[in-house]
Design a protein around this motif. Structure first.
Motif, PDB file in Angstrom:
ATOM      1  N   LEU A 250     -15.282  32.163  28.436  1.00 23.54           N
ATOM      2  CA  LEU A 250     -15.118  33.429  29.156  1.00 23.54           C
ATOM      3  C   LEU A 250     -14.426  33.204  30.494  1.00 23.54           C
ATOM      4  O   LEU A 250     -13.563  34.006  30.893  1.00 23.54           O
ATOM      5  N   ASP A 251     -14.776  32.126  31.197  1.00 20.75           N
ATOM      6  CA  ASP A 251     -14.118  31.843  32.482  1.00 20.75           C
ATOM      7  C   ASP A 251     -12.614  31.674  32.283  1.00 20.75           C
ATOM      8  O   ASP A 251     -11.809  32.175  33.085  1.00 20.75           O
ATOM      9  N   GLY A 252     -12.213  30.970  31.229  1.00 21.53           N
ATOM     10  CA  GLY A 252     -10.794  30.788  30.961  1.00 21.53           C
ATOM     11  C   GLY A 252     -10.099  32.100  30.654  1.00 21.53           C
ATOM     12  O   GLY A 252      -8.994  32.361  31.126  1.00 21.53           O
ATOM     13  N   ALA A 253     -10.767  32.956  29.859  1.00 18.35           N
ATOM     14  CA  ALA A 253     -10.186  34.248  29.511  1.00 18.35           C
ATOM     15  C   ALA A 253     -10.059  35.142  30.741  1.00 18.35           C
ATOM     16  O   ALA A 253      -9.045  35.824  30.925  1.00 18.35           O
ATOM     17  N   GLU A 254     -11.076  35.129  31.579  1.00 16.90           N
ATOM     18  CA  GLU A 254     -11.035  35.967  32.786  1.00 16.90           C
ATOM     19  C   GLU A 254      -9.960  35.472  33.753  1.00 16.90           C
ATOM     20  O   GLU A 254      -9.288  36.278  34.411  1.00 16.90           O
ATOM     21  N   ALA A 255      -9.787  34.152  33.842  1.00 15.46           N
ATOM     22  CA  ALA A 255      -8.746  33.608  34.713  1.00 15.46           C
ATOM     23  C   ALA A 255      -7.367  34.024  34.216  1.00 15.46           C
ATOM     24  O   ALA A 255      -6.477  34.357  35.016  1.00 15.46           O
ATOM     25  N   ALA A 256      -7.176  34.022  32.891  1.00 10.88           N
ATOM     26  CA  ALA A 256      -5.893  34.446  32.333  1.00 10.88           C
ATOM     27  C   ALA A 256      -5.628  35.913  32.626  1.00 10.88           C
ATOM     28  O   ALA A 256      -4.507  36.299  32.969  1.00 10.88           O
ATOM     29  N   THR A 257      -6.670  36.750  32.528  1.00 11.75           N
ATOM     30  CA  THR A 257      -6.513  38.172  32.811  1.00 11.75           C
ATOM     31  C   THR A 257      -6.168  38.397  34.277  1.00 11.75           C
ATOM     32  O   THR A 257      -5.276  39.184  34.621  1.00 11.75           O
ATOM     33  N   ALA A 258      -6.870  37.683  35.166  1.00  6.64           N
ATOM     34  CA  ALA A 258      -6.650  37.860  36.597  1.00  6.64           C
ATOM     35  C   ALA A 258      -5.258  37.425  37.031  1.00  6.64           C
ATOM     36  O   ALA A 258      -4.654  38.020  37.930  1.00  6.64           O
ATOM     37  N   SER A 259      -4.728  36.391  36.375  1.00  4.29           N
ATOM     38  CA  SER A 259      -3.408  35.883  36.758  1.00  4.29           C
ATOM     39  C   SER A 259      -2.273  36.636  36.092  1.00  4.29           C
ATOM     40  O   SER A 259      -1.100  36.376  36.377  1.00  4.29           O
ATOM     41  N   GLY A 260      -2.625  37.539  35.180  1.00  2.30           N
ATOM     42  CA  GLY A 260      -1.596  38.257  34.446  1.00  2.30           C
ATOM     43  C   GLY A 260      -0.875  37.398  33.447  1.00  2.30           C
ATOM     44  O   GLY A 260       0.252  37.713  33.035  1.00  2.30           O
TER      45      GLY A 260
END
Length: 455
Positions: A250-260
């Motif tokens: 989940l942390d990896g997915a959220e980081a990808a979302t935040a960075s666009g």
């Protein structure tokens, strides 16, 4: 040296169907598997000249063809009892219909117990019982069951696809592409679904290590514009909770979302523990997280979706890559009819289970091969191998592409040379049911070869 040239170097054409060397391994590696056979040859002299029957060659009499099916039972982790039950129901149906080419089909079963020693004992029993083939079986312990089969010359037809040896041994005849094909196909399906940032949660095992480059190859072949290679989360194989692994995913997915960086997707291939992971993941992920989930058939099954809440299951919406058509496909009609009329209410058989389906397909090929041998030729392990090695392409009623294991049909990838079926189906869990989201099969041979060349 290309994958095809390596393949030809270690798998030269043979003048007869005596077990050739595997294209994957040099001779020095394969020698250990044929030590027992060589020792027998040294003692037997003229009996082994040319392509005659080997000592211990499996044989059936004129009235019965004896085969074996094995699978683990009562393990509470990898139970596949439906496969042996399906084999027995198939034999009752065939024998009630007059047998195959005038011969009765006799099916022996063995409890593999998901244990390497038990798997070896099943293989030893197959040799002792003079079976002509092991058909439609499940075992992860190919390194212990294949050597006894190779020593006795017994073909392994239609294994479930979870042991590397199924795609290496010259006496193995797989009907699907196993986890390698599913992993590459899952990558292609995720690319088609718009996933551009993918996290793979997989077992922390040598087999799990193989899944990462295969998924990557599928994503590339599917045209995914991934910002980075697959994010690898190695997880314990037998955990009772996957909260730490779920947090990393989940942390990896959220980081990808935040960075666009793109659309995040999490795919889990943990076998019987996959639902445990997704349960942990759903507890952590907010409802509006926008993270797609995915897995492969075998890790996701219809009975698993049903038992975890149907449409309310943590698997709802998940992409699922499979080997075969979905449960509602009419091509499964003959199998369902046999289960209904000849299984006598045996609740071990779930027609939607991929293991049961694999056993049905394997016995369908066996029947076609026996008919090809005909009523006038003795059925032995050798004559069956000759038909599988040199005979026609066998139809499975559209449940797979036609199957044939001649030299030119084998995959030109050094790691998986025995794969002849590189097709997958795209499915998804919608309203609690696994449904098809793509017409027909998708061939991922290119992805498998690309991974091999890059490796």
């Amino acid at each position: 040296m290309t994958a095809r040239s390596r393949f030809r170097r270690f798998h030269p054409r043979r003048p007869c169907s005596a077990a050739p060397r595997s294209p994957r391994h040099p001779l020095r590696v394969r020698l250990r598997r044929y030590t027992a056979l060589a020792a027998t040859a040294a003692l037997s002299g003229p009996l082994l000249s040319g392509c005659g029957l080997l000592p211990g060659e499996a044989r059936a009499d004129d009235e019965a063809v004896k085969v074996m099916t094995w699978a683990p039972q009562d393990t509470h982790a990898a139970d596949m009892a439906g496969m042996t039950a399906m084999a027995q129901a198939y034999a009752r149906w065939i024998n009630a219909s007059g047998g195959v080419a005038g011969r009765r089909l006799e099916v022996l079963t063995c409890d593999e117990r998901n244990d390497r020693l038990a798997a070896a004992r099943c293989a030893d029993r197959a040799a002792d019982e003079d079976v002509v083939a092991v058909v439609g079986s499940y075992s992860r312990h190919g390194h212990t069951f294949m050597p006894p089969l190779e020593g006795a010359g017994i073909p392994y037809l239609g294994g479930f696809g979870v042991a590397d040896d199924e795609f290496e041994s010259p006496l193995s005849y797989p009907v699907n592409g196993g986890l390698p094909v599913l992993a590459a196909g899952n990558g292609r399906q995720l690319a088609a679904g718009g996933c551009t940032d993918v996290t793979l949660v997989r077992p922390d095992t040598v087999g799990g290590d193989q899944l990462v480059p295969l998924l990557d190859a599928g994503l590339r072949d599917g045209g995914a514009g991934a910002a980075a290679p697959v994010r690898d989360v190695a997880a314990p194989e037998d955990a009772t909770s996957y909260l730490p692994s779920a947090r990393r995913a989940l942390d990896g997915a959220e980081a990808a979302t935040a960075s666009g960086a793109g659309t995040p997707c999490v795919t889990a291939v943990l076998g019987g523990r996959t639902d445990t992971f997704f349960d942990s993941f759903r507890r952590l992920a907010p409802e509006d997280a926008g993270v797609a989930t995915a897995s492969v058939l075998g890790s996701i099954r219809q009975n698993l979706v049903d038992s975890t809440g149907g449409a309310a299951s943590s698997l709802e919406g998940a992409y699922a890559t499979g080997w075969y058509p979905t449960a509602d496909d009419p091509r499964w009609g003959p199998m369902r009819r046999v289960v209904r009329e000849h299984a006598f209410g045996d609740d071990r058989i779930d027609p939607d289970d991929p293991g049961v389906r694999t056993t049905w397909i394997a016995y369908t090929v066996l029947r076609a091969a026996l008919e090809e041998i005909g009523p006038d030729t003795p059925v032995t392990a050798r004559s069956l191998r000759a038909v599988l090695d040199e005979g026609p392409a066998f139809s499975t009623g559209g449940l797979t592409p036609k199957l044939r294991w001649q030299y030119d049909d084998l995959l030109s990838a050094a790691d998986f040379p025995r794969i002849v079926n590189t097709s997958v189906t795209y499915q998804r869990v919608r309203d609690g049911r696994l449904v098809s989201v793509h017409d027909g099969f998708v061939d991922v041979e290119k992805s498998l070869q690309a991974d091999d060349d890059l490796g």
